[in-house]
Design a protein around this motif. Structure first.
Motif, PDB file in Angstrom:
ATOM      1  N   GLY A 112      21.912  31.914  42.537  1.00 55.06           N
ATOM      2  CA  GLY A 112      21.388  32.750  41.467  1.00 55.06           C
ATOM      3  C   GLY A 112      22.110  34.081  41.390  1.00 55.06           C
ATOM      4  O   GLY A 112      22.445  34.570  40.303  1.00 55.06           O
ATOM      5  N   LEU A 113      22.385  34.659  42.549  1.00 54.22           N
ATOM      6  CA  LEU A 113      23.093  35.934  42.608  1.00 54.22           C
ATOM      7  C   LEU A 113      24.544  35.779  42.179  1.00 54.22           C
ATOM      8  O   LEU A 113      25.103  36.666  41.528  1.00 54.22           O
ATOM      9  N   ILE A 114      25.144  34.638  42.524  1.00 53.72           N
ATOM     10  CA  ILE A 114      26.543  34.396  42.177  1.00 53.72           C
ATOM     11  C   ILE A 114      26.733  34.438  40.662  1.00 53.72           C
ATOM     12  O   ILE A 114      27.597  35.142  40.131  1.00 53.72           O
ATOM     13  N   GLY A 115      25.897  33.684  39.953  1.00 52.73           N
ATOM     14  CA  GLY A 115      25.992  33.671  38.496  1.00 52.73           C
ATOM     15  C   GLY A 115      25.730  35.035  37.894  1.00 52.73           C
ATOM     16  O   GLY A 115      26.431  35.471  36.972  1.00 52.73           O
ATOM     17  N   ILE A 118      28.760  37.408  38.417  1.00 47.75           N
ATOM     18  CA  ILE A 118      29.903  37.105  37.548  1.00 47.75           C
ATOM     19  C   ILE A 118      29.654  37.611  36.134  1.00 47.75           C
ATOM     20  O   ILE A 118      30.550  38.141  35.472  1.00 47.75           O
ATOM     21  N   VAL A 119      28.433  37.475  35.668  1.00 44.56           N
ATOM     22  CA  VAL A 119      28.092  37.931  34.310  1.00 44.56           C
ATOM     23  C   VAL A 119      27.989  39.446  34.241  1.00 44.56           C
ATOM     24  O   VAL A 119      28.443  40.078  33.277  1.00 44.56           O
ATOM     25  N   LYS A 120      27.401  40.054  35.274  1.00 44.39           N
ATOM     26  CA  LYS A 120      27.099  41.493  35.245  1.00 44.39           C
ATOM     27  C   LYS A 120      28.319  42.362  35.477  1.00 44.39           C
ATOM     28  O   LYS A 120      28.423  43.450  34.893  1.00 44.39           O
ATOM     29  N   ARG A 121      29.234  41.904  36.318  1.00 46.38           N
ATOM     30  CA  ARG A 121      30.363  42.750  36.704  1.00 46.38           C
ATOM     31  C   ARG A 121      31.631  42.288  35.970  1.00 46.38           C
ATOM     32  O   ARG A 121      32.154  41.203  36.266  1.00 46.38           O
ATOM     33  N   THR A 125      34.016  38.771  36.082  1.00 48.46           N
ATOM     34  CA  THR A 125      34.148  37.882  34.929  1.00 48.46           C
ATOM     35  C   THR A 125      35.621  37.608  34.643  1.00 48.46           C
ATOM     36  O   THR A 125      36.032  36.454  34.454  1.00 48.46           O
ATOM     37  N   VAL A 126      36.405  38.670  34.617  1.00 45.56           N
ATOM     38  CA  VAL A 126      37.836  38.543  34.338  1.00 45.56           C
ATOM     39  C   VAL A 126      38.516  37.688  35.403  1.00 45.56           C
ATOM     40  O   VAL A 126      39.305  36.785  35.093  1.00 45.56           O
ATOM     41  N   HIS A 171      42.064  42.230  36.742  1.00 40.54           N
ATOM     42  CA  HIS A 171      41.042  42.102  37.789  1.00 40.54           C
ATOM     43  C   HIS A 171      41.368  43.001  38.980  1.00 40.54           C
ATOM     44  O   HIS A 171      40.482  43.685  39.522  1.00 40.54           O
ATOM     45  N   PHE A 172      42.632  43.030  39.376  1.00 42.47           N
ATOM     46  CA  PHE A 172      43.055  43.856  40.503  1.00 42.47           C
ATOM     47  C   PHE A 172      42.835  45.338  40.196  1.00 42.47           C
ATOM     48  O   PHE A 172      42.323  46.089  41.037  1.00 42.47           O
ATOM     49  N   VAL A 173      43.192  45.758  38.973  1.00 45.32           N
ATOM     50  CA  VAL A 173      43.004  47.155  38.587  1.00 45.32           C
ATOM     51  C   VAL A 173      41.521  47.513  38.540  1.00 45.32           C
ATOM     52  O   VAL A 173      41.089  48.546  39.054  1.00 45.32           O
TER      53      VAL A 173
END
Length: 204
Positions: A112-115, A118-121, A125-126, A171-173
């Protein structure tokens, strides 16, 4: 330029005599070192985060290296095309390890936290989108896939590497708390290599 052009064929001749398997072996040496460093507490005060960072950076480096193969051929007449697939697959291997460390050690399979993460940050996501883009490229990297898909379709599919490497640079930046010269250089390299390649594609 003349010196480079003269040296290029010599390097290409030596490269043709080399098998590709040493690229995989040498490419996986950093992974072995990171495992050893993790087991011997040499990754600092936050070993999981450091492991994630190093694996992700290695993935980006191998991906950029694979995209340098064509410019080397065009500008320096250095033909290392036989090693491009190995570099690309190493990039996917390290990216998969990067994702697994985050999944298993950082979030400890809390689905649940994984999904939600990914959506929140946005930087996650990128990065996740870039990971998904590279998976079909690795899955179709064998010769049989080219025959089944056809050369044209296979070629179009593998152009996903261009947005994927740019997303990897972004993503790195983004994951840095402050923008660093290092991360911006990697992003600039990604954008530059992709822009050069797309210019050639349009000319064709």
């Amino acid at each position: 330029m003349t010196v480079i052009t003269a040296i290029g064929p010599r390097i290409s001749g030596m490269a043709r005599k080399l098998p590709t398997w040493p690229v995989y072996v040498l490419g996986l040496v950093p992974a072995g070192w990171l495992v050893y460093a993790a087991l011997t507490n040499q990754l600092g005060i936050d070993p999981v985060r450091q492991l994630e960072h190093d694996l992700g950076l290695l993935s980006l480096r191998f991906l950029l290296a694979s995209l340098c193969i064509t410019p080397l051929l065009r500008f320096a007449r250095i033909n290392l095309m036989k090693f491009r697939k190995a570099l690309g697959l190493l990039a996917v291997i390290y990216l998969t390890l990067h994702f697994l460390v985050w999944l298993l050690l950082d979030l400890q399979l809390r689905w649940g936290l994984i999904g939600a993460e990914i959506v929140k940050r946005p930087y996650l996501t990128v990065g996740f989108v870039a990971f998904l883009m590279l998976l079909p490229l690795a899955a179709t990297s064998w010769q049989g896939a080219i025959r089944r898909l056809g050369v044209a379709t296979w070629g179009r599919l593998h152009r996903l590497v261009y947005p994927a490497v740019i997303l990897g640079g972004i993503h790195f930046v983004m994951q840095e708390k402050v923008w660093t010269t290092e991360s911006l250089i990697y992003l600039a390299l990604a954008v530059g290599l992709v822009a050069t390649r797309l210019t050639w594609i349009r000319r064709w």
